[in-house]
Scaffold this motif. Structure first.
Motif, PDB file in Angstrom:
ATOM      1  N   HIS A 153     -87.787  -8.796  -7.594  1.00 44.21           N
ATOM      2  CA  HIS A 153     -87.055  -8.621  -8.883  1.00 44.21           C
ATOM      3  C   HIS A 153     -86.163  -7.039  -8.647  1.00 44.21           C
ATOM      4  O   HIS A 153     -87.381  -6.078  -8.519  1.00 44.21           O
ATOM      5  N   PHE A 154     -85.219  -6.971  -8.706  1.00 43.83           N
ATOM      6  CA  PHE A 154     -84.605  -5.540  -8.646  1.00 43.83           C
ATOM      7  C   PHE A 154     -84.537  -5.129 -10.054  1.00 43.83           C
ATOM      8  O   PHE A 154     -83.671  -5.734 -10.910  1.00 43.83           O
ATOM      9  N   ILE A 155     -84.999  -4.221 -10.535  1.00 39.99           N
ATOM     10  CA  ILE A 155     -85.132  -3.707 -11.898  1.00 39.99           C
ATOM     11  C   ILE A 155     -84.643  -2.319 -11.990  1.00 39.99           C
ATOM     12  O   ILE A 155     -84.884  -1.735 -13.009  1.00 39.99           O
ATOM     13  N   GLY A 156     -83.826  -1.758 -11.263  1.00 38.38           N
ATOM     14  CA  GLY A 156     -83.456  -0.363 -11.213  1.00 38.38           C
ATOM     15  C   GLY A 156     -81.839  -0.332 -11.464  1.00 38.38           C
ATOM     16  O   GLY A 156     -81.231  -1.237 -11.461  1.00 38.38           O
ATOM     17  N   PRO A 157     -81.466   0.940 -11.770  1.00 40.07           N
ATOM     18  CA  PRO A 157     -80.049   1.057 -11.978  1.00 40.07           C
ATOM     19  C   PRO A 157     -79.134   0.408 -10.637  1.00 40.07           C
ATOM     20  O   PRO A 157     -79.490   0.635  -9.535  1.00 40.07           O
ATOM     21  N   LEU A 158     -78.088  -0.029 -10.982  1.00 42.11           N
ATOM     22  CA  LEU A 158     -77.247  -0.507  -9.867  1.00 42.11           C
ATOM     23  C   LEU A 158     -76.124   0.351  -9.657  1.00 42.11           C
ATOM     24  O   LEU A 158     -75.154   0.670 -10.467  1.00 42.11           O
ATOM     25  N   GLN A 159     -75.916   0.414  -8.376  1.00 47.05           N
ATOM     26  CA  GLN A 159     -74.707   1.450  -7.903  1.00 47.05           C
ATOM     27  C   GLN A 159     -73.724   0.404  -6.918  1.00 47.05           C
ATOM     28  O   GLN A 159     -74.061  -0.574  -6.229  1.00 47.05           O
ATOM     29  N   SER A 160     -72.272   0.471  -7.187  1.00 47.05           N
ATOM     30  CA  SER A 160     -71.472  -0.532  -6.332  1.00 47.05           C
ATOM     31  C   SER A 160     -71.827  -0.512  -4.799  1.00 47.05           C
ATOM     32  O   SER A 160     -71.708  -1.618  -4.251  1.00 47.05           O
ATOM     33  N   ASN A 161     -72.199   0.769  -4.298  1.00 48.50           N
ATOM     34  CA  ASN A 161     -72.289   0.685  -2.896  1.00 48.50           C
ATOM     35  C   ASN A 161     -73.575   0.227  -2.444  1.00 48.50           C
ATOM     36  O   ASN A 161     -73.887   0.051  -1.139  1.00 48.50           O
ATOM     37  N   LYS A 162     -74.462  -0.460  -3.458  1.00 44.82           N
ATOM     38  CA  LYS A 162     -75.736  -0.748  -2.934  1.00 44.82           C
ATOM     39  C   LYS A 162     -76.062  -2.335  -3.099  1.00 44.82           C
ATOM     40  O   LYS A 162     -76.938  -2.737  -2.997  1.00 44.82           O
ATOM     41  N   THR A 163     -74.774  -2.918  -3.700  1.00 45.57           N
ATOM     42  CA  THR A 163     -74.942  -4.324  -4.403  1.00 45.57           C
ATOM     43  C   THR A 163     -75.134  -5.250  -3.210  1.00 45.57           C
ATOM     44  O   THR A 163     -75.997  -6.127  -3.316  1.00 45.57           O
ATOM     45  N   SER A 172     -93.068  11.802  -3.776  1.00 48.36           N
ATOM     46  CA  SER A 172     -92.803  12.534  -2.682  1.00 48.36           C
ATOM     47  C   SER A 172     -92.395  11.827  -1.286  1.00 48.36           C
ATOM     48  O   SER A 172     -91.505  12.228  -0.639  1.00 48.36           O
ATOM     49  N   HIS A 173     -92.751  10.736  -0.982  1.00 45.92           N
ATOM     50  CA  HIS A 173     -92.297   9.817  -0.189  1.00 45.92           C
ATOM     51  C   HIS A 173     -91.388   8.703  -0.258  1.00 45.92           C
ATOM     52  O   HIS A 173     -91.113   7.942   0.443  1.00 45.92           O
ATOM     53  N   ALA A 174     -91.020   8.682  -1.440  1.00 50.40           N
ATOM     54  CA  ALA A 174     -90.228   7.310  -2.034  1.00 50.40           C
ATOM     55  C   ALA A 174     -88.739   7.431  -1.662  1.00 50.40           C
ATOM     56  O   ALA A 174     -88.170   8.651  -1.534  1.00 50.40           O
ATOM     57  N   HIS A 175     -88.074   6.444  -1.283  1.00 52.29           N
ATOM     58  CA  HIS A 175     -86.731   6.291  -1.043  1.00 52.29           C
ATOM     59  C   HIS A 175     -86.047   6.115  -2.343  1.00 52.29           C
ATOM     60  O   HIS A 175     -85.803   4.927  -2.818  1.00 52.29           O
ATOM     61  N   THR A 176     -85.649   6.953  -3.053  1.00 52.78           N
ATOM     62  CA  THR A 176     -85.377   7.059  -4.475  1.00 52.78           C
ATOM     63  C   THR A 176     -83.778   7.013  -4.512  1.00 52.78           C
ATOM     64  O   THR A 176     -83.029   7.590  -5.283  1.00 52.78           O
ATOM     65  N   GLU A 177     -83.096   5.899  -3.847  1.00 49.61           N
ATOM     66  CA  GLU A 177     -81.951   5.580  -3.814  1.00 49.61           C
ATOM     67  C   GLU A 177     -81.717   4.028  -4.016  1.00 49.61           C
ATOM     68  O   GLU A 177     -82.574   3.389  -3.557  1.00 49.61           O
TER      69      GLU A 177
END
Length: 237
Positions: A80-90, A232-237
């Motif tokens: 399940h994707f539960i984070g904010p959605l950006q157009s360039n990541k859809t 510290s090691h998370a891909h926060t994108e």
């Protein structure tokens, strides 16, 4: 306590709350929020029977989906994707996840629909509502809900399942319950209009009991399962 013990504890709390509020057993599902956590932690959770996992960051989530599809296909995990959605990541989300909880505008819904591979079943989606009206929170305004729902209902590669919210973080039970009851009323209205509406994604560690009383069908629990997060090691994108 171990991850397995944490899941067993939370599951028992959910079962107790279901009984307390006259909910049927099994009516509330546990979504384990595994953001920033390594595959080993997810494997430990699966050993307690957990199969539904929520991710907030696109790159990190996609890497985990690919890893488990390759190395543990028999687990049949549901992502399940539960984070904010950006157009360039859809596109990455449409190609890898089974559920998206955070649709909050027409452009995102259209892109997810258009980018969903024909080889996969429709993407199961929820509309995120900014139920508390906080400027810092994602989510559609309540007045825009039904217009967006109508659009999603026309998109063949999306199946609208319900609504999701992250209400304002308040300590008192009555305020928690009031926000959740408002969200539940929207879900009930949608259910009279669309055939697959049966999901209410609300409730986290600090407000889970109020969410269950109000009718949630899915609680999102992270730290209480996996422990404190290391960003510290998370891909926060």
């Amino acid at each position: 306590m171990s991850i397995q013990e944490n899941i067993e504890h939370i599951t028992s709390l959910i079962e107790s709350a279901q009984t307390k509020f006259g909910r049927s057993q099994g009516s509330v599902q546990l979504l384990a929020v595994s953001k920033t956590k390594p595959p080993e932690a997810i494997i430990a959770a699966t050993q307690a029977g957990q199969r539904k996992f929520g991710e907030n960051y696109v790159q990190e989530g996609v890497e985990k989906v690919q890893y488990f599809n390759q190395h543990y296909p028999d687990l049949s995990l549901e992502w399940h994707f539960i984070g904010p959605l950006q157009s360039n990541k859809t596109r990455a989300i449409a190609e890898h996840f089974a559920w998206v909880h955070t649709i909050d505008r027409a452009k995102i819904a259209q892109r997810l629909n258009d980018q969903r591979p024909a080889t996969l079943p429709p993407l199961q989606v929820l509309i995120q509502i900014n139920i508390s009206g906080e400027a810092s929170k994602s989510g559609i305004q309540e007045s825009e809900l039904f217009e967006l729902a109508e659009l999603i209902s026309t998109l063949p590669n999306l199946t609208l399942r319900g609504v999701m919210a992250i209400p304002q973080n308040v300590p008192d039970y009555a305020s928690q319950l009031a926000a959740f009851q408002k969200l539940a009323s929207y879900q009930q209205t949608l259910a009279t209009r669309y055939p697959h509406i049966n999901t209410l994604s609300m409730g986290m560690s600090g407000d889970m009991e109020a969410a269950i009383e109000a009718g949630t069908t899915m609680v999102r629990i992270g730290t209480a399962i996996f422990g404190q997060r290391d960003y510290s090691h998370a891909h926060t994108e």
